[in-house]
Design a protein around this motif. Structure first.
Motif, PDB file in Angstrom:
ATOM      1  N   PHE A  46     -87.670  12.301 101.914  1.00  0.00           N
ATOM      2  CA  PHE A  46     -88.932  12.780 102.455  1.00  0.00           C
ATOM      3  C   PHE A  46     -88.801  13.220 103.910  1.00  0.00           C
ATOM      4  N   PHE A  47     -87.881  12.620 104.656  1.00  0.00           N
ATOM      5  CA  PHE A  47     -87.679  13.070 106.030  1.00  0.00           C
ATOM      6  C   PHE A  47     -87.253  14.531 106.060  1.00  0.00           C
ATOM      7  N   THR A  48     -86.316  14.876 105.167  1.00  0.00           N
ATOM      8  CA  THR A  48     -85.862  16.269 105.081  1.00  0.00           C
ATOM      9  C   THR A  48     -86.991  17.185 104.648  1.00  0.00           C
TER      10      THR A  48
ATOM     11  N   LEU B  78     -89.373  17.884 107.409  1.00  0.00           N
ATOM     12  CA  LEU B  78     -88.805  18.883 108.320  1.00  0.00           C
ATOM     13  C   LEU B  78     -88.985  20.290 107.757  1.00  0.00           C
ATOM     14  N   VAL B  79     -88.846  20.420 106.444  1.00  0.00           N
ATOM     15  CA  VAL B  79     -89.083  21.721 105.804  1.00  0.00           C
ATOM     16  C   VAL B  79     -90.539  22.139 105.989  1.00  0.00           C
ATOM     17  N   VAL B  80     -91.453  21.164 105.830  1.00  0.00           N
ATOM     18  CA  VAL B  80     -92.868  21.448 106.078  1.00  0.00           C
ATOM     19  C   VAL B  80     -93.064  21.974 107.489  1.00  0.00           C
TER      20      VAL B  80
ATOM     21  N   ALA C 144     -95.668  14.643 112.961  1.00  0.00           N
ATOM     22  CA  ALA C 144     -96.096  13.246 112.867  1.00  0.00           C
ATOM     23  C   ALA C 144     -95.513  12.567 111.634  1.00  0.00           C
ATOM     24  N   LEU C 145     -95.465  13.257 110.513  1.00  0.00           N
ATOM     25  CA  LEU C 145     -94.959  12.656 109.286  1.00  0.00           C
ATOM     26  C   LEU C 145     -93.440  12.505 109.297  1.00  0.00           C
TER      27      LEU C 145
ATOM     28  N   PHE D  24     -95.531  22.200  96.250  1.00  0.00           N
ATOM     29  CA  PHE D  24     -96.625  22.435  97.182  1.00  0.00           C
ATOM     30  C   PHE D  24     -96.191  23.384  98.309  1.00  0.00           C
ATOM     31  N   LEU D  25     -94.964  23.221  98.800  1.00  0.00           N
ATOM     32  CA  LEU D  25     -94.450  24.114  99.839  1.00  0.00           C
ATOM     33  C   LEU D  25     -94.353  25.554  99.326  1.00  0.00           C
TER      34      LEU D  25
END
Length: 401
Positions: A4-6, A9-11, A51-52, A190-191
């Protein structure tokens, strides 16, 4: 499958690219308010992504709620942008209540991930659903709106599936259900949907700019009615396609317009033209083409209209203009118009011939003292203010007074 960290970052990077696109569009088209909303929405999602991405594996209350809150704000700003693009009022009160309510619910349900995930995904889906429903209305259902709304529905459905799975875990119906990998896929879907709905917004923007260009090309800037270019194009189309069908044309001038300009100034003259155009528009039917041809000269194209019907319309226009009073400051003036009518009785006719015939009839009205109308063709019924004209086609257009 990326962690989810990656993905966060994509978000962040994806929304930075959206910020760049909408920032350039907002800079280039500064009157396009919708682009500023979409720029602000992408910016809010950037803040949310930051933030996420730094919240850690377990999730921190402030980072989690603030990150999701900014992303939800970004989605509501998308809704505001869509409304702004279509000329509707931005519902700031509704946005404030919905956003504030979502944040309060997220704060109240900050529990283990499986418990809070349905709340967060549904809170993100609500502004997407509102935007999709708005864009799906028939009056806005162009290509860009269809693309954007479809992508939002896909993104929302992907979120709802994961939310449903988490609800099964929370309620104990499927406590062994593993959704970590599915949640990663949901975020990727979603992205992708976000890319597509921004592309849909871009198409909507292009369509809106093209519509504005067409309006500038076909609309008279002063009165807001059609201009000479649009009138002549439409007249040419009708003359080519209307063989066997009656149609008529009116040419008319605002009487003694030069005296208004000379005595009271051009601002008064412009106001008189706008006032007369507004009065005349109220007398017309849907489908009639009303245009300002230049100066105080107007044209009215009446498809599928007989001589008798055109005469009745001319009579209404003359009476309506004469019955009103034009006010300019403390000044009150009575206005009148002179009209010339030409009609085709189902035979092929060139635009030039029809214009010349109506022009000759208009000259006859002005020769008789103005404030009335004349027919180039023989009237069906006698009337005191109608003059039957002979065939002027061989004499050419007479000079006006």
């Amino acid at each position: 499958m990326p962690d989810f960290f990656t993905l966060y970052l994509v978000v962040l990077l994806l929304n930075l690219s959206h910020c760049l696109i909408w920032g350039l569009i907002a800079y280039r088209y500064r009157d396009l308010r919708a682009a500023r909303f979409w720029l602000a929405g992408s910016g809010a999602c950037v803040v949310g992504g930051i933030a996420l991405s730094v919240q850690g594996e377990n999730g921190l209350l402030l980072n989690t709620v603030a990150g999701n809150g900014f992303i939800i704000l970004g989605f509501y700003l998308n809704w505001c942008g869509a409304r702004s693009l279509h000329g509707d009022k931005v519902e700031w009160t509704h946005v404030s209540y919905l956003l504030g309510g979502s944040i309060l619910v997220m704060l109240a349900t900050f529990h283990p991930w499986y418990g809070r995930n349905p709340v967060y995904t549904l809170a993100q889906s609500l502004p997407l659903a509102l935007t999709a429903l708005y864009l799906m209305r028939p009056c806005r259902r162009d290509l860009g709106a269809v693309i954007a709304s479809t992508a939002m529905v896909v993104g929302g459905l992907s979120h709802w599936i994961i939310a449903g799975g988490n609800m099964l875990i929370v309620t104990g119906l499927r406590p062994d259900l593993q959704l970590y990998q599915a949640a990663s896929i949901d975020l990727l879907v979603f992205l992708f949907a976000a890319i597509i709905w921004n592309f849909g917004f871009l198409i909507c923007t292009v369509d809106r700019l093209q519509t504005e260009i067409e309006q500038l090309a076909n609309e008279d800037e002063l009165t807001g009615i059609a201009n000479r270019r649009m009138f002549m194009n439409r007249l040419t189309e009708i003359c080519k396609k209307r063989e066997g069908v009656n149609f008529s044309m009116l040419l008319f001038d605002l009487d003694r317009f030069k005296a208004i300009n000379d005595k009271h100034g051009h601002a008064a003259g412009d106001a008189a033209l706008k006032y007369a155009a507004a009065v005349i528009k109220k007398q017309l039917r849907p489908g009639d083409v009303f245009a300002r041809l230049g100066g105080d000269e107007f044209g009215l194209l009446l498809p599928t209209t007989t001589v008798a019907e055109a005469t009745a319309i001319a009579k209404r226009i003359v009476s309506a203009v004469k019955a009103t009073t034009f006010s300019w400051g403390s000044l009150e003036l009575g206005l009148t118009v002179s009209i010339g009518i030409a009609s085709s009785k189902g035979s092929m006719i060139s635009p030039e011939t029809l214009m010349e015939s109506a022009d000759c009839a208009l000259y006859e009205t002005k020769r008789r003292g103005r404030d009335g109308y004349s027919l180039f063709a023989a009237p069906l019924e006698p009337a005191s203010n109608i003059v039957r004209l002979g065939d002027f086609s061989s004499t050419g257009s007479a000079a006006r007074t």
